[in-house]
Design a protein around this motif. Sequence first.
Motif, PDB file in Angstrom:
ATOM      1  N   TYR A  73       0.861  -1.188   0.000  1.00 17.10           N
ATOM      2  CA  TYR A  73       0.000   0.000   0.000  1.00 17.10           C
ATOM      3  C   TYR A  73       0.896   1.237   0.000  1.00 17.10           C
ATOM      4  CZ  TYR A  73      -3.735  -3.259   1.095  1.00 17.10           C
ATOM      5  OH  TYR A  73      -4.633  -4.297   1.044  1.00 17.10           O
ATOM      6  N   GLY A  74       1.239   1.712  -1.203  1.00 18.79           N
ATOM      7  CA  GLY A  74       2.074   2.908  -1.322  1.00 18.79           C
ATOM      8  C   GLY A  74       1.222   4.158  -1.322  1.00 18.79           C
ATOM      9  N   ASN A  75       1.894   5.294  -1.044  1.00 20.60           N
ATOM     10  CA  ASN A  75       1.220   6.600  -1.017  1.00 20.60           C
ATOM     11  C   ASN A  75       0.228   6.695   0.147  1.00 20.60           C
ATOM     12  OD1 ASN A  75       0.924   9.206  -2.132  1.00 20.60           O
ATOM     13  ND2 ASN A  75      -0.946   8.588  -3.217  1.00 20.60           N
ATOM     14  N   VAL A  76       0.511   5.974   1.222  1.00 21.30           N
ATOM     15  CA  VAL A  76      -0.353   5.988   2.410  1.00 21.30           C
ATOM     16  C   VAL A  76       0.495   6.425   3.608  1.00 21.30           C
ATOM     17  CG1 VAL A  76      -1.750   4.587   3.977  1.00 21.30           C
ATOM     18  CG2 VAL A  76      -1.801   4.124   1.507  1.00 21.30           C
ATOM     19  N   ASP A  77       0.127   7.537   4.221  1.00 22.68           N
ATOM     20  CA  ASP A  77       0.934   8.090   5.307  1.00 22.68           C
ATOM     21  C   ASP A  77       0.290   7.782   6.655  1.00 22.68           C
ATOM     22  OD1 ASP A  77       2.803   9.463   6.741  1.00 22.68           O
ATOM     23  OD2 ASP A  77       2.029  11.461   6.254  1.00 22.68           O
ATOM     24  N   ILE A  78       0.971   6.944   7.444  1.00 25.14           N
ATOM     25  CA  ILE A  78       0.462   6.659   8.789  1.00 25.14           C
ATOM     26  C   ILE A  78       0.781   7.869   9.671  1.00 25.14           C
ATOM     27  CG2 ILE A  78       0.612   5.111  10.805  1.00 25.14           C
ATOM     28  CD1 ILE A  78      -0.713   3.948   8.171  1.00 25.14           C
ATOM     29  N   GLY A  79      -0.241   8.401  10.299  1.00 23.58           N
ATOM     30  CA  GLY A  79      -0.079   9.661  11.037  1.00 23.58           C
ATOM     31  C   GLY A  79      -0.886  10.753  10.356  1.00 23.58           C
ATOM     32  N   THR A  80      -1.104  10.615   9.040  1.00 26.96           N
ATOM     33  CA  THR A  80      -1.920  11.602   8.314  1.00 26.96           C
ATOM     34  C   THR A  80      -3.172  10.932   7.759  1.00 26.96           C
ATOM     35  OG1 THR A  80       0.133  12.640   7.613  1.00 26.96           O
ATOM     36  CG2 THR A  80      -1.872  13.375   6.505  1.00 26.96           C
ATOM     37  N   SER A 318      15.011  10.274  14.517  1.00 25.33           N
ATOM     38  CA  SER A 318      13.596  10.324  14.163  1.00 25.33           C
ATOM     39  C   SER A 318      12.931  11.238  15.174  1.00 25.33           C
ATOM     40  CB  SER A 318      13.012   8.915  14.255  1.00 25.33           C
ATOM     41  OG  SER A 318      11.611   8.992  14.335  1.00 25.33           O
ATOM     42  N   SER A 319      11.770  11.790  14.845  1.00 29.75           N
ATOM     43  CA  SER A 319      11.029  12.509  15.883  1.00 29.75           C
ATOM     44  C   SER A 319       9.789  11.725  16.305  1.00 29.75           C
ATOM     45  CB  SER A 319      10.701  13.938  15.445  1.00 29.75           C
ATOM     46  OG  SER A 319      10.058  13.916  14.209  1.00 29.75           O
ATOM     47  N   GLY A 320       9.740  10.450  15.925  1.00 31.44           N
ATOM     48  CA  GLY A 320       8.680   9.580  16.448  1.00 31.44           C
ATOM     49  C   GLY A 320       7.378   9.685  15.680  1.00 31.44           C
ATOM     50  N   LEU A 321       6.356   9.145  16.286  1.00 25.64           N
ATOM     51  CA  LEU A 321       5.053   9.075  15.646  1.00 25.64           C
ATOM     52  C   LEU A 321       4.043   9.055  16.784  1.00 25.64           C
ATOM     53  CD1 LEU A 321       3.702   8.485  12.859  1.00 25.64           C
ATOM     54  CD2 LEU A 321       3.971   6.058  13.338  1.00 25.64           C
TER      55      LEU A 321
END
Length: 437
Positions: A73-80, A318-321
């Motif tokens: 599943y590309g183009n999928v942003d976890i967090g957004t 990283s700044s995390g999630l």
Amino acid sequence: MPIRVAIVGSGPSGFYTAEALAKSDADCEIDLIERLPAPHGLIRYGVAPDHQTTKNVARNFDKTAARDEMRFYGNVDIGTDISLDDLRGMYDAVVLAIGSPEDNKLGIPGEDKQGVIGSAAFVGWYNGHPDFVDLAPDLNSANVCVIGNGNVAVDIARLLVKTRAELSTSDITNDALDALQASSVTDVYMLGRRGPVEAKFTNVELREMGHLENCVPQIDGSIIPDGVPEEEEMSDRDRRLREKNLGTLRDFVGRDPNELEKRVHFEFYAAPREILGDDKVEGLRLERTQVVDGRAVGTGEFFEIETSLVLPAVGYRSSGLEGLPFNDDWGVAVSEDGRAGDGLYVVGWIKRGPSGVIGTNRPDGQLAAKQIIEDIAEGSKPGRAALEAALQKNGARIVNYDDWQALDAHEKANARDGAPREKEITVAAMLGVLDGA
Ligand code: NAP
């Protein structure tokens, strides 16, 4: 019911986890979720464009992606597009393989001036990462200061001085290639705050700097120790590697600075103290150091290098999630050897920090797969059916692996002569290719 696993991030650690799960005896459904339309993370966007053999591992990733248990599943942003909490509600296990995409800070005055560009951004730019296409670094500087003595610093120094012919078989973007070839750079300073023994670059990478078409390495031979001090504790392998580096640096001593048009200066015992200039960088002030108990300690002697471009390559974080237990000082997730919560796992640089080579991520993936199979006897969550329903509701344009392979073929067909591909460098352009725009 199968164990339904979502892996977030399709770089090496994500793919190695998917491979380990797919090859295990457990009944798993594995969904690999990626923020960008293109997979492979650091292989595509971090590995130097002129080190193509390192990228061959992507062929194994393609085999993993083709397995029946797998979906991409590309183009999928976890967090957004979807929160981590929602994802954990949908899947029996969520594995975060989200890397360390941000630059460590130097923590010195002037770091925010125009002309200071961290390695994540600079490497991302020449590798065509969509986040950095607008970087437009001003390369109109005879001197460039690269801070750090790791392999990323060497990659950057090499890319700054290679000729067009030397880069012809690389997948550096045409825009970056043109910009680098038009640059005024003649002298690159590789600045290590400690000495040659402590340098972190590996020998193959260092040796390459002695065989460039139009650039000659420079070093003051008097600072190279005769050998790695006996009292320094390290493995035999490490000792051999460091001795090799010292030998290579010795080979650089005495090379004529005017033999070729460009020079890379290996400057050790030099700690950056201040970036000089008004809004824009005009120079770098450094302090001479000595190494005491393994640490760089200032001697009180300062010197300056005139430059308008400073490229710190001092490691990543990283700044995390949201929803991930996180250690902000270290820039990594809080976990017990990868277990970060109930059904939540971390692998790769978000777990360990930015160290090691591509293959170092393989045991991480194998361990996470083992932990998931130990922790979850049987699946109970809906997995991809819930994910697809939620994405459909958001109107997301999912890029599947067939889409990626179409984009891959397009990039290969578009390559300049001798190059492996010409990357599409914006998300809109990638989706445009897929949607026939
Ligand atoms: P790295 O190997 O950790 O090197 C970071 C460098 O930055 C070190 O020389 C460090 O010096 C220096 N540094 C850190 N903070 C500093 C400061 N405040 N001032 C001055 N210098 C500072 O990191 P990297 O180069 O980003 O590479 C990340 C990982 O990717 C590494 O494992 C690397 O081997 C790997 N990699 C491999 C390849 C390859 O195999 N060809 C290519 C690229 C990257 P100290 O040692 O004094 O802390």
